[in-house]
Design an enzyme around this catalytic site. Structure first.
Site, short mmCIF file in Angstrom:
data_model
loop_
_atom_site.label_atom_id
_atom_site.label_comp_id
_atom_site.label_asym_id
_atom_site.label_seq_id
_atom_site.Cartn_x
_atom_site.Cartn_y
_atom_site.Cartn_z
N LYS A 80 31.02 48.70 50.35
CA LYS A 80 29.75 49.34 50.66
C LYS A 80 28.65 48.29 50.65
O LYS A 80 28.75 47.29 49.91
CB LYS A 80 29.46 50.40 49.59
CG LYS A 80 28.57 51.52 50.04
CD LYS A 80 29.30 52.65 50.73
CE LYS A 80 28.31 53.68 51.23
NZ LYS A 80 28.93 54.78 51.95
N GLY A 177 23.78 74.71 53.41
CA GLY A 177 23.28 73.56 54.17
C GLY A 177 23.83 73.57 55.58
O GLY A 177 25.04 73.42 55.79
N VAL A 178 22.93 73.78 56.55
CA VAL A 178 23.39 73.80 57.94
C VAL A 178 22.71 72.69 58.73
O VAL A 178 22.09 72.91 59.76
CB VAL A 178 23.19 75.19 58.60
CG1 VAL A 178 24.30 76.12 58.19
CG2 VAL A 178 21.84 75.80 58.26
N GLY A 179 22.83 71.47 58.19
CA GLY A 179 22.35 70.27 58.89
C GLY A 179 23.43 69.81 59.85
O GLY A 179 24.12 70.62 60.47
N ASN A 180 23.61 68.49 59.94
CA ASN A 180 24.57 67.95 60.92
C ASN A 180 25.98 68.48 60.73
O ASN A 180 26.61 68.94 61.68
CB ASN A 180 24.60 66.42 60.78
CG ASN A 180 23.29 65.81 61.25
OD1 ASN A 180 22.76 66.18 62.28
ND2 ASN A 180 22.76 64.89 60.47
N VAL A 181 26.50 68.42 59.51
CA VAL A 181 27.88 68.86 59.26
C VAL A 181 27.97 70.39 59.23
O VAL A 181 28.83 71.00 59.89
CB VAL A 181 28.40 68.26 57.93
CG1 VAL A 181 29.80 68.80 57.61
CG2 VAL A 181 28.44 66.74 58.01
N TYR A 183 26.15 72.72 60.53
CA TYR A 183 25.98 73.36 61.84
C TYR A 183 27.32 73.41 62.60
O TYR A 183 27.74 74.45 63.09
CB TYR A 183 24.93 72.60 62.66
CG TYR A 183 24.91 73.00 64.11
CD1 TYR A 183 24.17 74.09 64.54
CD2 TYR A 183 25.66 72.28 65.06
CE1 TYR A 183 24.18 74.48 65.87
CE2 TYR A 183 25.67 72.66 66.39
CZ TYR A 183 24.93 73.75 66.79
OH TYR A 183 24.95 74.13 68.12
P1 NAD Z 1 21.98 66.74 56.76
O1 NAD Z 1 20.82 66.14 56.04
O2 NAD Z 1 21.99 66.74 58.24
O3 NAD Z 1 22.18 68.26 56.30
C1 NAD Z 1 22.01 68.71 54.99
C2 NAD Z 1 21.32 70.06 55.07
O4 NAD Z 1 21.28 70.61 53.76
C3 NAD Z 1 19.87 69.98 55.57
O5 NAD Z 1 19.68 70.92 56.60
C4 NAD Z 1 19.05 70.33 54.32
O6 NAD Z 1 17.85 71.00 54.65
C5 NAD Z 1 20.01 71.21 53.56
N1 NAD Z 1 19.75 71.29 52.13
C6 NAD Z 1 19.34 70.33 51.28
N2 NAD Z 1 19.24 70.82 50.03
C7 NAD Z 1 19.63 72.09 50.09
C8 NAD Z 1 19.76 73.13 49.12
N3 NAD Z 1 19.47 72.93 47.84
N4 NAD Z 1 20.19 74.35 49.54
C9 NAD Z 1 20.48 74.57 50.84
N5 NAD Z 1 20.37 73.64 51.79
C10 NAD Z 1 19.95 72.41 51.42
O7 NAD Z 1 23.27 66.01 56.16
P2 NAD Z 1 24.74 66.01 56.78
O8 NAD Z 1 24.95 64.78 57.55
O9 NAD Z 1 25.03 67.34 57.38
O10 NAD Z 1 25.59 65.84 55.44
C11 NAD Z 1 25.77 66.93 54.55
C12 NAD Z 1 26.61 66.49 53.37
O11 NAD Z 1 27.88 66.02 53.84
C13 NAD Z 1 26.03 65.34 52.55
O12 NAD Z 1 26.40 65.53 51.21
C14 NAD Z 1 26.72 64.12 53.11
O13 NAD Z 1 26.78 63.07 52.15
C15 NAD Z 1 28.10 64.69 53.38
N6 NAD Z 1 28.86 63.96 54.40
C16 NAD Z 1 28.39 63.86 55.66
C17 NAD Z 1 29.13 63.21 56.62
C18 NAD Z 1 28.65 63.11 58.06
O14 NAD Z 1 29.46 62.77 58.92
N7 NAD Z 1 27.41 63.43 58.34
C19 NAD Z 1 30.36 62.62 56.27
C20 NAD Z 1 30.84 62.76 54.97
C21 NAD Z 1 30.07 63.44 54.04
#
Ligand code: NAD
Length: 354
Positions: A80, A177-181, A183
């Site tokens: 890392k 949490g409906v962000g990138n993953v 959704y």
């Molecule tokens: P993101 O920031 O796009 O989405 C996270 C979502 O969670 C956001 O919409 C945010 O508003 C919401 N959120 C934050 N705190 C919250 C709470 N207390 N209650 C409800 N919603 C809440 O992030 P992401 O890329 O979707 O990643 C999500 C998780 O998956 C993270 O823990 C990340 O480390 C992990 N992850 C992501 C990937 C990837 O490919 N993006 C890969 C491995 C692990």
């Protein structure tokens, strides 16, 4: 912190420091283990309060990558990068190009990618100086749909174990949490499976988007742990499973994309005692890593997706080891990673390397 004691305890290979006066770069790269292959792991930029915090973080994250890659069946080790600084104020072309030269100096022992606090633009600058960066827009792009795809397959494995069928049709799934993953996971659950999905997010815009597109139910963030559900899918922050939230859960399965969801390791035991099957985070959320790793063989999206689908088998294997050895799934996953590394390390060599 006693750095060498820590390195000895957890078997680290290298911790490297780099400073550049022109760009102000203060960066660390940690290589935990390269038995399976070069160390791959993203670079995080963060305004750490102390240098010790940065060192602790890079150690923890690098070791985590070793386990994640090993369980995913990849020929990669764990490493890392960390850049100390405020990602909103201290980024510049020269900073990232300086970091790129640092990566290049390791000649492929460490391969970088984006992570918290870094984005595609930064990695584009890094790529001007090094061959060892993956996950660029023009190569494999956004990893999130692949991470979600892997979570979906891992969730199916848990369903097979508990209900005797991998089908999720009619299953009540609560997605936090409906962000990138999140959704993309909701999309699979609704469109491909016909699951009954309830979501929450602290960002109303994100929630509106999934409600409009998929017609899912919503609850307030603090209510998600108590909803009537079969499966809980944490896809927001880490540390959400603690004494208070675990007591409220009535689900049979926990399977989501978020990293480090257990507040403490002992919470794995608490979940187990409640009879809930937990798919360990680094096993089920490896889809993004598997996707970028495919770039090292000339990126092929179909092959990457096929490999991501293998998360079904890997989650199933973890659940079976846990059952067989009467241990938690968290311990079973660690055991699976360690056994693979140890076995590969012991393979006899029958030629003299050039
Ligand atoms: P993101 O920031 O796009 O989405 C996270 C979502 O969670 C956001 O919409 C945010 O508003 C919401 N959120 C934050 N705190 C919250 C709470 N207390 N209650 C409800 N919603 C809440 O992030 P992401 O890329 O979707 O990643 C999500 C998780 O998956 C993270 O823990 C990340 O480390 C992990 N992850 C992501 C990937 C990837 O490919 N993006 C890969 C491995 C692990």
């Amino acid at each position: 912190m006693m750095i060498f004691d820590y390195m000895e305890k957890y078997d680290f290979e290298q911790l490297l420091f780099n400073y550049d006066d022109t760009s102000g770069l203060k960066a660390l790269i940690c290589i935990h283990n390269t038995i399976l292959g070069p160390a791959l792991g993203g670079t995080r930029m963060w305004a750490y309060e102390t240098e010790e915090d940065a060192i602790e973080d890079v150690f923890r994250l690098a070791r985590g990558m070793t386990y994640k890659a090993a369980v995913a069946g990849l020929n990669l080790g764990g490493g890392k990068g960390v850049v100390i600084g405020d990602p909103k104020k201290e980024k510049s072309e020269e900073l990232w190009r300086s970091f790129g030269r640092f990566v290049q100096s390791l000649n492929g022992r460490y391969i970088t990618a984006k992570d918290v606090g870094t984005d595609h633009r930064d990695m584009n600058y890094v790529s001007m100086e090094t061959d060892y960066v993956v996950g660029l827009i023009e190569t494999s792009g956004d990893p999130s749909p692949f991470t979600a795809n892997g979570v979906w397959h891992g969730m199916q494995a848990c369903a097979e174990k508990i209900y005797g069928s991998r089908q999720l049709k009619g299953k009540k799934v609560a997605v936090q949490g409906v962000g990138n993953v999140g959704y993309h996971l909701v999309k699979h659950l609704v469109k491909d499976e016909g699951a009954e999905v309830t979501v929450t997010d602290i960002d109303p815009e994100q929630m509106r988007k999934v409600v409009d597109e998929f017609g899912v139910k919503t609850v307030k963030p603090e209510e998600i742990y108590s909803v009537d559900m079969d499966i809980f899918a944490p896809c927001a922050l880490g540390g959400v499973l603690n004494d208070e939230t675990i007591a409220r859960l009535k689900c049979r399965i926990i399977a989501g994309g978020a990293n480090n969801v257990l507040a403490e390791e002992r919470h794995g035991d608490d979940i187990d005692k409640k009879g809930i099957v937990y798919a360990p985070d680094y096993v089920i959320n490896a889809g993004g890593l598997i996707n970028v790793a495919d770039e090292l063989r000339q990126y092929n999206k179909e092959r990457a997706l096929q490999s991501v689908a293998g998360i079904y088998d890997r989650v199933m294997k973890v659940l079976n080891i846990a059952e067989r050895d009467n241990i938690t799934t968290v311990k079973a996953a660690d055991r699976m990673a360690e056994e693979r590394i140890e076995k590969i390390a012991r393979i006899r060599s029958s030629h003299i390397p050039p």
